[in-house]
Design an enzyme around this catalytic site. Sequence first.
Site, short mmCIF file in Angstrom:
data_model
loop_
_atom_site.label_atom_id
_atom_site.label_comp_id
_atom_site.label_asym_id
_atom_site.label_seq_id
_atom_site.Cartn_x
_atom_site.Cartn_y
_atom_site.Cartn_z
N HIS A 134 0.86 -1.17 0.00
CA HIS A 134 0.00 0.00 0.00
C HIS A 134 0.91 1.24 0.00
CE1 HIS A 134 -2.81 2.94 1.80
NE2 HIS A 134 -3.79 2.11 1.50
N ASP A 211 3.06 -4.54 8.07
CA ASP A 211 1.82 -3.79 7.88
C ASP A 211 0.67 -4.78 8.00
OD1 ASP A 211 -0.48 -2.71 6.83
OD2 ASP A 211 0.48 -1.80 5.08
N GLN A 214 -4.57 -5.30 6.80
CA GLN A 214 -5.56 -6.23 6.26
C GLN A 214 -5.59 -7.56 7.01
OE1 GLN A 214 -7.82 -5.52 4.00
NE2 GLN A 214 -7.02 -3.50 3.48
N LYS A 237 -10.63 -0.81 10.07
CA LYS A 237 -10.83 -1.99 9.22
C LYS A 237 -11.25 -3.21 10.04
CE LYS A 237 -7.34 -0.46 5.90
NZ LYS A 237 -8.02 0.11 4.74
N CYS A 382 -4.64 2.47 -3.73
CA CYS A 382 -3.40 2.90 -3.07
C CYS A 382 -2.27 1.91 -3.30
CB CYS A 382 -3.60 3.14 -1.58
SG CYS A 382 -4.85 4.36 -1.21
C1 LIG Z 1 -2.31 -2.93 3.63
C2 LIG Z 1 -2.70 -1.55 4.03
N1 LIG Z 1 -1.79 -0.73 4.57
C3 LIG Z 1 -2.10 0.52 4.97
C4 LIG Z 1 -3.37 1.02 4.84
C5 LIG Z 1 -3.65 2.41 5.30
O1 LIG Z 1 -4.58 2.46 6.32
P1 LIG Z 1 -4.94 3.86 6.96
O2 LIG Z 1 -5.48 4.68 5.83
O3 LIG Z 1 -5.97 3.57 7.98
O4 LIG Z 1 -3.70 4.45 7.51
C6 LIG Z 1 -4.36 0.21 4.27
C7 LIG Z 1 -5.74 0.66 4.06
O5 LIG Z 1 -6.10 1.54 3.35
C8 LIG Z 1 -4.01 -1.10 3.85
O6 LIG Z 1 -4.91 -1.90 3.30
#
Ligand SMILES: Cc1ncc(COP(=O)(O)O)c(C=O)c1O
Lengths: 426, 147
Positions: A134, A211, A214, A237, A382
């Site tokens: 991401h 990270d 998910q 999430k 993203c």
């Molecule tokens: C794998 C992953 N990393 C990071 C994020 C970023 O999450 P957040 O926008 O809550 O910081 C997301 C979700 O959008 C994600 O799916």
Amino acid sequence: MSIDVGRVRKDFPILTRSVRDGRPLVYLDSANTSQKPLQVIDAIEEYYSRHNANIHRATHQLGEEATEAYEGARLKVAGFIGAADESEVVFTKNISEGINLVAYAMGNAATSGPEAERFRVGPGDEIVITEMEHHSNIVPWQLLAQRTGATLRWFGVTDDGRLDLTDVDELINERTKIVSVAHQSNVLGTVNPVREIAAKAHAVGALVLVDGAQAVPQMPVDVAELGADFYGFTAHKLCGPTGIGVLWGRRELLETLPPFLGGGEMIETVAMERSTYAPPPHKFEAGTMPIAEAAGLSAAIDYLRGIGLEEIHAYEHELLAYALDRLREVEGLRLLGPAEAEDRGGALSFTLQGLDGREIHPHDVSQVLDAHGVAVRAGHHCARPLHRRFGLTASTRASLYFYNTRDEVDALADGLRQTQKFFSAA
Amino acid sequence: MQLESMYQEIILDHYRNPHHKGLRDPYDAEVHHVNPTCGDEVTLRVRLDGDDVADVSYDAMGCSISQASASVMADLIIGRPVKEAMNTGDEFLKLMQSKGQVDPDEDVLEDAVAFSGVSKYPARIKCALLAWMAWKDATAKAMEAQA
Ligand SMILES: Cc1ncc(COP(=O)(O)O)c(C=O)c1O
Ligand SMILES: [Zn+2]
């Protein structure tokens, strides 16, 4: 499947509403953000109606109760992810902030004392990520590399959507300072072999950040067992509220990692010339934190545990297998990521051709689905480099959670066929 | 269904058979614009002839709305005085910001009135505007180069 999905759905008021001229909502965008059960909504309301005060600084009863709600949430999170103790749990605004925290703190290590030596990065050092990350797990490292002169490197992705580990021993080497990798891909659903990667990284003295945005919503996660040094996730999430995330870090690392944001609450003493900092986790929590959100996150964890993470994982696995079968039947649909449900979470990204063989753009797919009440995401989610890897600028993503049903998967498949009809020349 | 109000036949026609697609020489300025929400991308070339738009060509990847909009735009502005074309662009922008509340001026916008339904979908407005923004940008660059 041991989840009674009919009962579960009653907990989510939003799932009963209709959209776009009275169509029942089919929410297949939980990888983006999940819906919230009443238990979480109520916890936030209860916090504001009964306990609201600032934490740590108020000397009255409400202050005690608010502090209890906030620190209680920390304790809850620690138990939920297998932290050694709650001081390893840092609250952030979301996981993006958690990753930035580590990246910026490593940047700050250059001008910190010798205790921060192991976090220092500079020319010749390497930061390793993957092509399936991401943007939140790409851009902070690009920025760190730019600030320090370090080199950013990454794992590629195979055609079937797994990490390409063929050059792992070249990529992770004695110059590597940190390896940052997604536990589960938000586009491909792929669950990555984090434990193996962490072992390789540790063998060369590199740090490992995972990270878990998910993964944590979908499976039991034990950070100690994974062998990570840092592990981040985001509450919204996993049925929790927006505005709060978690960065877990091993205690001895958090102790020597320099601070990121400065402000109230993160200090020990402040003089005009310089300050000393509070011990972790408070060293990393500057200013008034998302207190009601912490109460909401705590309720979300209770809720998920009440259903059972194993049960959630098993239910989703079966629903995913069903969805993979249904989507395979849609002619002209090309799935990104593993075709089988093994080591795979519930994100289903795909491209779709019309009956005339021409690609229908994801934005158009999602628009027609939306007109049928089916909520999915269109775009690069993203993860633009990953889409580039597959020669795409965008895909359509349907993502499943434990409150989704087979009927909803069928509605998706029907909607896709309607979409194909709509865009093919008459 | 509301879908038909967005995807009017004119839009679908332009999408299926886009006009002026494919980059052409000669040109005075080229720009590349992206729509980060949808991933639509357009590379657009402009050639000016004095105060007139001598040519507009483009290569676009993206959704039906962004592709059709580029096609309709090229039809509308090629061969027109730059000033008039800018005026048409302003009218189109107004239409896109109207949330479906404004009756578009068909004399000015011609086929582009078909996009009025798009203005009710906030996520798609950028798609419809992408080519127009790229053209304005390219034209400004071309004029700068001339000056
Ligand atoms: C794998 C992953 N990393 C990071 C994020 C970023 O999450 P957040 O926008 O809550 O910081 C997301 C979700 O959008 C994600 O799916
Ligand atoms: Zn678009």
